[in-house]
Design a protein around this motif. Structure first.
Motif, PDB file in Angstrom:
ATOM      1  N   ALA A  91     -22.898  10.146 -17.333  1.00 39.31           N
ATOM      2  CA  ALA A  91     -21.660  10.740 -16.814  1.00 39.31           C
ATOM      3  C   ALA A  91     -20.602  10.862 -17.901  1.00 39.31           C
ATOM      4  CB  ALA A  91     -21.134   9.899 -15.649  1.00 39.31           C
ATOM      5  N   GLU A  92     -20.494   9.848 -18.763  1.00 42.01           N
ATOM      6  CA  GLU A  92     -19.472   9.893 -19.813  1.00 42.01           C
ATOM      7  C   GLU A  92     -19.790  10.958 -20.856  1.00 42.01           C
ATOM      8  OE1 GLU A  92     -17.073   7.000 -22.942  1.00 42.01           O
ATOM      9  OE2 GLU A  92     -18.622   6.158 -21.630  1.00 42.01           O
ATOM     10  N   LEU A  93     -21.064  11.056 -21.242  1.00 43.04           N
ATOM     11  CA  LEU A  93     -21.449  12.089 -22.204  1.00 43.04           C
ATOM     12  C   LEU A  93     -21.230  13.484 -21.622  1.00 43.04           C
ATOM     13  CD1 LEU A  93     -24.711  10.453 -23.593  1.00 43.04           C
ATOM     14  CD2 LEU A  93     -22.535  10.705 -24.794  1.00 43.04           C
ATOM     15  N   ALA A  94     -21.559  13.648 -20.342  1.00 49.13           N
ATOM     16  CA  ALA A  94     -21.330  14.939 -19.698  1.00 49.13           C
ATOM     17  C   ALA A  94     -19.837  15.251 -19.607  1.00 49.13           C
ATOM     18  CB  ALA A  94     -21.957  14.937 -18.302  1.00 49.13           C
ATOM     19  N   GLU A  95     -19.027  14.235 -19.352  1.00 49.23           N
ATOM     20  CA  GLU A  95     -17.577  14.435 -19.279  1.00 49.23           C
ATOM     21  C   GLU A  95     -17.012  14.806 -20.643  1.00 49.23           C
ATOM     22  OE1 GLU A  95     -13.783  14.543 -17.401  1.00 49.23           O
ATOM     23  OE2 GLU A  95     -15.857  14.619 -16.665  1.00 49.23           O
ATOM     24  N   ASN A  96     -17.503  14.176 -21.707  1.00 53.02           N
ATOM     25  CA  ASN A  96     -17.062  14.526 -23.062  1.00 53.02           C
ATOM     26  C   ASN A  96     -17.424  15.973 -23.398  1.00 53.02           C
ATOM     27  OD1 ASN A  96     -16.116  11.931 -23.409  1.00 53.02           O
ATOM     28  ND2 ASN A  96     -17.940  11.209 -24.474  1.00 53.02           N
ATOM     29  N   LEU A  97     -18.614  16.385 -22.974  1.00 52.40           N
ATOM     30  CA  LEU A  97     -19.027  17.767 -23.203  1.00 52.40           C
ATOM     31  C   LEU A  97     -18.151  18.731 -22.403  1.00 52.40           C
ATOM     32  CD1 LEU A  97     -21.107  19.699 -24.498  1.00 52.40           C
ATOM     33  CD2 LEU A  97     -22.483  19.441 -22.431  1.00 52.40           C
ATOM     34  N   HIS A  98     -17.812  18.341 -21.186  1.00 53.67           N
ATOM     35  CA  HIS A  98     -16.983  19.206 -20.346  1.00 53.67           C
ATOM     36  C   HIS A  98     -15.588  19.385 -20.943  1.00 53.67           C
ATOM     37  CE1 HIS A  98     -15.388  20.263 -16.089  1.00 53.67           C
ATOM     38  NE2 HIS A  98     -15.877  21.316 -16.692  1.00 53.67           N
ATOM     39  N   LEU A  99     -15.046  18.326 -21.535  1.00 60.46           N
ATOM     40  CA  LEU A  99     -13.734  18.427 -22.185  1.00 60.46           C
ATOM     41  C   LEU A  99     -13.782  19.397 -23.364  1.00 60.46           C
ATOM     42  CD1 LEU A  99     -12.612  14.670 -22.164  1.00 60.46           C
ATOM     43  CD2 LEU A  99     -11.720  16.528 -20.749  1.00 60.46           C
ATOM     44  N   ALA A 100     -14.864  19.329 -24.144  1.00 60.61           N
ATOM     45  CA  ALA A 100     -15.024  20.277 -25.247  1.00 60.61           C
ATOM     46  C   ALA A 100     -15.189  21.698 -24.726  1.00 60.61           C
ATOM     47  CB  ALA A 100     -16.231  19.880 -26.104  1.00 60.61           C
ATOM     48  N   ALA A 101     -15.910  21.829 -23.608  1.00 59.50           N
ATOM     49  CA  ALA A 101     -16.125  23.158 -23.019  1.00 59.50           C
ATOM     50  C   ALA A 101     -14.813  23.766 -22.532  1.00 59.50           C
ATOM     51  CB  ALA A 101     -17.116  23.057 -21.863  1.00 59.50           C
ATOM     52  N   LYS A 102     -13.878  22.942 -22.083  1.00 59.66           N
ATOM     53  CA  LYS A 102     -12.579  23.460 -21.647  1.00 59.66           C
ATOM     54  C   LYS A 102     -11.818  24.083 -22.821  1.00 59.66           C
ATOM     55  CE  LYS A 102     -11.899  20.401 -17.657  1.00 59.66           C
ATOM     56  NZ  LYS A 102     -11.096  19.297 -17.073  1.00 59.66           N
ATOM     57  N   SER A 103     -11.927  23.473 -23.982  1.00 56.87           N
ATOM     58  CA  SER A 103     -11.299  24.046 -25.172  1.00 56.87           C
ATOM     59  C   SER A 103     -11.958  25.375 -25.537  1.00 56.87           C
ATOM     60  CB  SER A 103     -11.413  23.074 -26.352  1.00 56.87           C
ATOM     61  OG  SER A 103     -10.751  21.859 -26.073  1.00 56.87           O
ATOM     62  N   VAL A 104     -13.277  25.430 -25.436  1.00 53.26           N
ATOM     63  CA  VAL A 104     -13.995  26.670 -25.727  1.00 53.26           C
ATOM     64  C   VAL A 104     -13.622  27.751 -24.714  1.00 53.26           C
ATOM     65  CG1 VAL A 104     -16.280  27.729 -25.928  1.00 53.26           C
ATOM     66  CG2 VAL A 104     -15.898  25.423 -26.793  1.00 53.26           C
ATOM     67  N   ASN A 105     -13.417  27.359 -23.478  1.00 51.58           N
ATOM     68  CA  ASN A 105     -13.051  28.329 -22.445  1.00 51.58           C
ATOM     69  C   ASN A 105     -11.717  28.998 -22.764  1.00 51.58           C
ATOM     70  OD1 ASN A 105     -13.281  29.661 -19.857  1.00 51.58           O
ATOM     71  ND2 ASN A 105     -11.754  28.222 -19.101  1.00 51.58           N
ATOM     72  N   ARG A 106     -10.757  28.223 -23.288  1.00 47.51           N
ATOM     73  CA  ARG A 106      -9.464  28.817 -23.676  1.00 47.51           C
ATOM     74  C   ARG A 106      -9.645  29.821 -24.809  1.00 47.51           C
ATOM     75  NH1 ARG A 106      -7.801  23.377 -23.070  1.00 47.51           N
ATOM     76  NH2 ARG A 106      -7.882  23.079 -25.330  1.00 47.51           N
ATOM     77  N   ILE A 107     -10.510  29.497 -25.754  1.00 44.51           N
ATOM     78  CA  ILE A 107     -10.766  30.402 -26.871  1.00 44.51           C
ATOM     79  C   ILE A 107     -11.493  31.656 -26.406  1.00 44.51           C
ATOM     80  CG2 ILE A 107     -11.946  30.611 -29.097  1.00 44.51           C
ATOM     81  CD1 ILE A 107     -11.634  27.515 -29.320  1.00 44.51           C
ATOM     82  N   SER A 108     -12.386  31.494 -25.431  1.00 42.25           N
ATOM     83  CA  SER A 108     -13.212  32.619 -24.972  1.00 42.25           C
ATOM     84  C   SER A 108     -12.390  33.738 -24.340  1.00 42.25           C
ATOM     85  CB  SER A 108     -14.260  32.119 -23.973  1.00 42.25           C
ATOM     86  OG  SER A 108     -13.653  31.707 -22.757  1.00 42.25           O
ATOM     87  N   LYS A 109     -11.207  33.429 -23.844  1.00 39.15           N
ATOM     88  CA  LYS A 109     -10.377  34.457 -23.207  1.00 39.15           C
ATOM     89  C   LYS A 109      -9.890  35.503 -24.208  1.00 39.15           C
ATOM     90  CE  LYS A 109     -10.936  32.248 -19.434  1.00 39.15           C
ATOM     91  NZ  LYS A 109     -12.009  32.716 -18.530  1.00 39.15           N
ATOM     92  N   LYS A 110     -10.007  35.223 -25.495  1.00 37.06           N
ATOM     93  CA  LYS A 110      -9.594  36.169 -26.527  1.00 37.06           C
ATOM     94  C   LYS A 110     -10.763  37.022 -27.036  1.00 37.06           C
ATOM     95  CE  LYS A 110      -5.895  33.103 -28.169  1.00 37.06           C
ATOM     96  NZ  LYS A 110      -4.759  33.982 -27.802  1.00 37.06           N
ATOM     97  N   CYS A 111     -11.951  36.806 -26.468  1.00 39.84           N
ATOM     98  CA  CYS A 111     -13.133  37.544 -26.918  1.00 39.84           C
ATOM     99  C   CYS A 111     -13.149  38.960 -26.340  1.00 39.84           C
ATOM    100  CB  CYS A 111     -14.410  36.810 -26.500  1.00 39.84           C
ATOM    101  SG  CYS A 111     -14.641  35.225 -27.310  1.00 39.84           S
TER     102      CYS A 111
END
Length: 463
Positions: A91-111
């Motif tokens: 669960a913790e590793l998945a949560e860490n990945l999800h936090l990184a994915a949220k940052s990527v999601n913000r960047i993806s809006k500029k694609c």
């Protein structure tokens, strides 16, 4: 000459006749925007993904199974249920990945690519059902190694760019100071010329690193690389911890080598009689109905990380008790150096629950502490308690410091997980152990003071 003039006129006429009309000219291609200054934030996300991928290696998973889960303190006051502890790690590793994915999601809006702009939806779909319509999941080990190496190169180049840009700013500030001194003191400009040359070289270095690093990469290029990495890490998490999907399980490709295969990694966590015969990742850790059919994968893991009401994490005491244990550890090592003020300060740190328990334990205890045998027994008992309790306290400090606001953009230097800290520790058991430490510390502290007082008394009589 007349023939040459006539040939020139014919050439111009032919060229004009084949010229494209202005109305039919193609518009120049739109240049994709580069990430620019966001390169530093993106490099931080890449670093975290690299660290997360490395933490899922065979070696680290074996260490998790053989060391972290077997810590005496974890078994005593956290849990002795392997399935629960592994669920916390997953669960913790998945949560860490999800936090990184949220940052990527913000960047993806500029694609510009519409599929990349919908990265968050595709990630949730992949996490919950295993569907990957864009084929972002990397299958072959060679491709994975190439992409991870590329991430590492981008991170290194971007870090170098940050250093060189800081150096350029420092040089420009130094030049400004020199110009002010020249105008005021009428000094020669030889030093300024040298600094101008250094600035010129530094600007060339910055320009080179911008082209080499993430600075000059487009949002589409960067997001595509990040998306594929996140999909692959997510598949690795599910593979290692044997987590199935609610609809379509993630297949284990036969081309996967040993380093990412079920027979090597998942067997370390959930060994079975014949793991190689499984073509799909087996069901979820929680038995019974698949919870992914009702809740999303990331939502389920976030809820699983919520500490039970009986834990120090739920009582918001885990960090406080970690600091308290470390202070007592130092006092127990050198009780003769502990003064009355330090003892009073330690007592002021105690919550009411431990104060009441300590008073109950000290009732009826005499004021004399002159028995060397009893003092030795207490020292031995205290060192045994600290032997299993202190690692959890130090891990708690490490975990918290790596995730503090000041270090939130930095990569964790350790692989400490919450299950190795006091966060999920049972409050009643932890407080009982702390109370025992305080009782023993009280005795050996008074014993040292009495021995010192006797030594001083004998010394003064001898004099």
């Amino acid at each position: 000459m007349a023939l040459e003039t006539w040939l020139i006129k014919v050439k111009k006429t032919i060229s004009h006749s084949f010229a494209t009309p202005p109305s039919s000219k193609k518009s120049p291609a739109i240049k994709k925007s580069n990430v620019g200054v966001l390169a530093f934030e993106i490099a931080g996300v890449m670093s975290k993904l690299l660290h997360l991928w490395q933490s899922l290696s065979d070696k680290n998973i074996a260490r998790l199974r053989g060391e972290a889960l077997c810590l005496e303190g974890v078994r005593k006051i956290v849990s002795n249920d392997d399935a629960f502890l592994l669920g916390l790690a997953c669960a913790e590793l998945a949560e860490n990945l999800h936090l990184a994915a949220k940052s990527v999601n913000r960047i993806s809006k500029k694609c510009e690519d519409p599929s990349l702009r919908r990265f968050d939806r595709f990630l949730d779909e992949f996490a919950d059902s295993g569907r990957d319509p864009n084929n972002w999941l990397m299958i072959s080990l060679k491709e994975i190694e190439q992409k991870m190496k590329k991430l590492d190169q981008f991170v290194a180049a971007t870090a170098a760019l940050h250093r060189e840009m800081d150096e350029l700013v420092a040089l420009e500030n130094s030049r400004k100071k020199s110009l002010n001194l020249k105008s005021r003191d009428h000094n020669d400009g030889s030093s300024i010329v040298i600094k101008e040359q250094k600035i010129l070289w530094q600007r060339q270095e910055v320009k080179y690193l911008k082209e080499k690093s993430l600075w000059c990469r487009s949002f589409d290029t960067v997001t595509s690389l990040l998306a594929r990495s996140i999909f692959t890490i997510l598949a690795r998490i599910k593979l290692v911890f044997g987590v199935g999907n609610g609809f379509l399980p993630i297949p284990i490709p036969l081309s996967l080598p040993r380093s990412v295969s079920l027979s090597s990694s998942s067997a370390l966590v959930y060994p079975s009689e014949n793991p190689s015969s499984c073509m799909f990742v087996s069901g979820p850790i929680v038995k019974g109905e698949n919870p992914l059919a009702r809740e999303g994968f990331f939502e389920l893991n976030s809820k699983f990380l919520k500490p039970p009401a009986t834990t120090l994490g739920a009582a918001a005491l885990s960090l406080h008790y970690a600091n308290l244990i470390i202070v007592m550890e130092k006092m127990i090592r050198s009780p003769q150096l502990v003064g009355v003020d330090a003892r009073d300060d330690l007592y002021s740190l105690l919550p009411n629950s431990i104060r009441f328990a300590l008073r109950a334990r000290l009732k009826g205890v005499g004021f004399s502490a002159s028995d060397p045998a009893l003092a030795a027994e207490w020292r031995d008992a205290l060192h045994k308690i600290l032997g299993w309790l202190s690692p959890l306290a130090h891990n708690m400090i490490k975990w918290q410091s790596e995730r503090s606001f000041e270090h939130q953009n930095l990569v964790p230097k350790t692989n400490v997980l919450l299950l190795q800290t006091l966060y999920f520790a049972n409050q009643e058991k932890a407080e009982a152990a702390i109370t025992e430490l305080l009782v023993g510390l009280n005795y050996i502290w008074r014993f040292e003071r009495e021995m010192n007082a006797k030594a001083i008394f004998h010394c003064s009589n001898f004099s």
